[in-house]
Design an enzyme around this catalytic site. Structure first.
Site, short mmCIF file in Angstrom:
data_model
loop_
_atom_site.label_atom_id
_atom_site.label_comp_id
_atom_site.label_asym_id
_atom_site.label_seq_id
_atom_site.Cartn_x
_atom_site.Cartn_y
_atom_site.Cartn_z
N SER A 1 0.83 -1.22 0.00
CA SER A 1 0.00 0.00 0.00
C SER A 1 0.86 1.25 0.00
CB SER A 1 -0.90 -0.01 1.25
OG SER A 1 -1.51 1.24 1.45
N TYR B 1 -2.19 -0.80 10.84
CA TYR B 1 -2.44 -1.41 9.50
C TYR B 1 -1.28 -1.09 8.56
CZ TYR B 1 -3.72 -1.22 4.65
OH TYR B 1 -3.68 -1.33 3.29
N LYS C 1 1.92 -3.50 6.73
CA LYS C 1 2.33 -3.53 5.31
C LYS C 1 3.84 -3.27 5.20
CE LYS C 1 -1.65 -4.22 3.26
NZ LYS C 1 -1.94 -5.46 2.51
C1 WQD Z 1 -9.96 9.05 0.82
C2 WQD Z 1 -10.28 10.53 1.00
C3 WQD Z 1 -10.61 11.15 3.31
C4 WQD Z 1 -14.27 8.74 3.85
C5 WQD Z 1 -6.88 4.37 3.02
C6 WQD Z 1 -5.68 3.61 3.51
C7 WQD Z 1 -4.96 2.99 2.33
C8 WQD Z 1 -5.93 2.12 1.58
C9 WQD Z 1 -7.06 3.00 1.04
C10 WQD Z 1 -6.40 -0.18 2.14
C11 WQD Z 1 -9.56 11.16 2.20
C12 WQD Z 1 -11.89 11.31 2.51
C13 WQD Z 1 -13.13 9.32 3.32
C14 WQD Z 1 -15.38 9.56 4.21
C15 WQD Z 1 -14.15 11.49 3.46
N1 WQD Z 1 -6.48 1.11 2.41
N2 WQD Z 1 -13.09 10.68 3.13
N3 WQD Z 1 -15.27 10.92 3.99
O1 WQD Z 1 -7.49 7.29 3.73
O2 WQD Z 1 -6.68 7.77 1.35
O3 WQD Z 1 -6.46 5.46 2.26
O4 WQD Z 1 -7.71 3.56 2.21
O5 WQD Z 1 -5.77 -0.76 1.32
O6 WQD Z 1 -3.90 2.20 2.79
O7 WQD Z 1 -4.79 4.52 4.13
O8 WQD Z 1 -8.71 6.35 1.71
O9 WQD Z 1 -11.10 6.27 1.07
O10 WQD Z 1 -10.51 6.41 3.53
O11 WQD Z 1 -10.15 8.41 2.08
O12 WQD Z 1 -14.09 12.72 3.28
O13 WQD Z 1 -16.44 9.08 4.71
O14 WQD Z 1 -11.67 10.65 1.28
O15 WQD Z 1 -10.42 12.21 4.22
O16 WQD Z 1 -9.23 12.50 1.85
P1 WQD Z 1 -7.31 6.85 2.32
P2 WQD Z 1 -10.19 6.80 2.13
#
Ligand code: WQD
Length: 338
Positions: free
Chosen positions: A124, A149, A153
């Site tokens: 990741s 998490y 990785k």
């Molecule tokens: C994306 C953007 C949030 C939810 C994580 C892990 C990574 C991988 C993918 C597993 C951010 C915003 C999110 C919500 C929001 N995991 N958001 N409201 O955090 O980039 O990555 O997931 O393999 O390892 O770190 O992904 O989809 O959670 O967030 O505003 O209800 O959407 O702040 O900017 P992230 P995400």
């Protein structure tokens, strides 16, 4: 000879199984189904018209894994199995280290025992930590990870590098995913998180089908064009295709190869909301709220190395990602429980 897909019942695993089968590979799936529904694999069989063995087995079960290798001719492994929720990992870190790290060590022991030394690992972008500027490249130092998490990785990457350094017969590819979203164009398989979705797209699609009232946009004051977080969203089928290309590397050279799987483009939360509204044809209710602890402003890849060395490049844009995510959720409002 077959490709063993651990965690093959999951979101990325099931999409990769479809691409493997459609590219002529034989596969064997191992999954403990703790975080996914076995129906996903029934639909993989339906979509491809192909059958394959499925072993309901935890990768920490040594005897269970040995049985798989006794029964099947495994040539290489694509290793997806593991827990993957950032927030949850801070609450139950021991579960994460046991499942992800101990499980992977177990898998590698059994692989070595049966002379199978070719593995693609589902890593990741989180391993780049917070002090690397985007676009992220594979030569950047890793570390600075702030959740269990992400640390699992990182640890698994280091373990696999040490295994390769100890035995030059191993061929190892580490694939660093950015933000996988979307679904197979049929709408028959897709992202099906348990409980309240942690990630952006499944939350959006659940709002769109009326399961959630509105999307909370975590933070509107980031140092980005519209103030909301910017990420490198990649279509899950493009991601799956990256694994097919990675298998070629396993058969060509030993040692460790590392590749970013991203598009190289950054989109904000509001960009995704707008693209999704266009795809669904309906407005998406949202509220901008406080930042989520641990989130960063911007994270996106430089995907050139995968293009140069694997001949792989993401083909689908956010319009496809949103349209395919919407089709999956609107056809399956309750995911595989429908
Ligand atoms: C994306 C953007 C949030 C939810 C994580 C892990 C990574 C991988 C993918 C597993 C951010 C915003 C999110 C919500 C929001 N995991 N958001 N409201 O955090 O980039 O990555 O997931 O393999 O390892 O770190 O992904 O989809 O959670 O967030 O505003 O209800 O959407 O702040 O900017 P992230 P995400």
């Amino acid at each position: 000879m077959a490709v063993l897909v651990t965690g093959g019942g999951g979101f990325i695993g099931s999409h990769t199984c479809v691409e493997l089968l459609q590219n002529g590979f034989d596969i064997v799936v191992v999954d403990n189904f703790s975080n996914c529904n076995p129906k996903s694999l029934e639909r993989v069989k339906e979509l491809t018209g192909k059958d394959f063995p499925v072993y309901p087995c935890d990768i920490r079960d040594l005897d269970g894994l040995c049985k798989v290798f006794d029964n099947e001719k495994i040539d290489s492994v694509i290793h997806f199995a593991g827990l993957k929720a950032v927030g949850e990992s801070t609450q139950i870190p021991m579960e994460y280290y046991d499942n992800n790290v101990v499980g992977t060590l177990n898998l590698c022991r059994v692989m070595a025992k049966y002379g199978c030394k070719k593995i693609v690992f589902s890593s990741s972008a989180t391993v780049y930590g917070y002090d690397n500027p985007s676009p992220l490249v594979e030569t950047m130092k890793t570390g600075g990870v702030t959740n269990p998490y992400g640390r699992t990785k990182l640890m698994i990457e280091e373990i696999l590098k040490d295994i390769a350094a100890s035995d030059d017969e191993w061929s190892i590819v580490l694939l660093r995913y950015f933000n996988p979203i979307g679904a197979h164009e049929s709408g028959r398989i897709g992202e099906n998180p348990n409980g309240i979705p942690n990630n952006l797209m499944p939350y959006i699609t659940q709002v769109a089908v009326g399961k959630r009232e509105f999307l909370s946009v975590f933070g509107g004051d980031y140092d980005t064009p519209d103030g909301t977080g910017v990420r490198d969203y990649i279509h899950v089928v493009d991601l799956a295709d990256g694994h097919i290309k990675a298998l070629d590397v396993l058969n060509k050279k030993t040692g460790v190869a590392i590749y970013n799987l991203g598009t190289g483009n950054g989109y904000s939360v509001l960009d995704i909301v707008k693209a999704f509204e266009k795809a669904s044809g309906n407005p998406l209710p949202y509220k901008i709220v406080d930042r989520r602890p641990g989130d960063i402003d911007v994270c996106y890849s430089n995907p050139e190395k995968a293009f140069k060395e694997l001949g792989w490049k993401a083909k689908r844009g956010i319009e496809d990602m949103c349209a395919d995510s919407w089709r999956w959720q609107s056809m399956n409002p309750n995911g595989y429980d429908d």
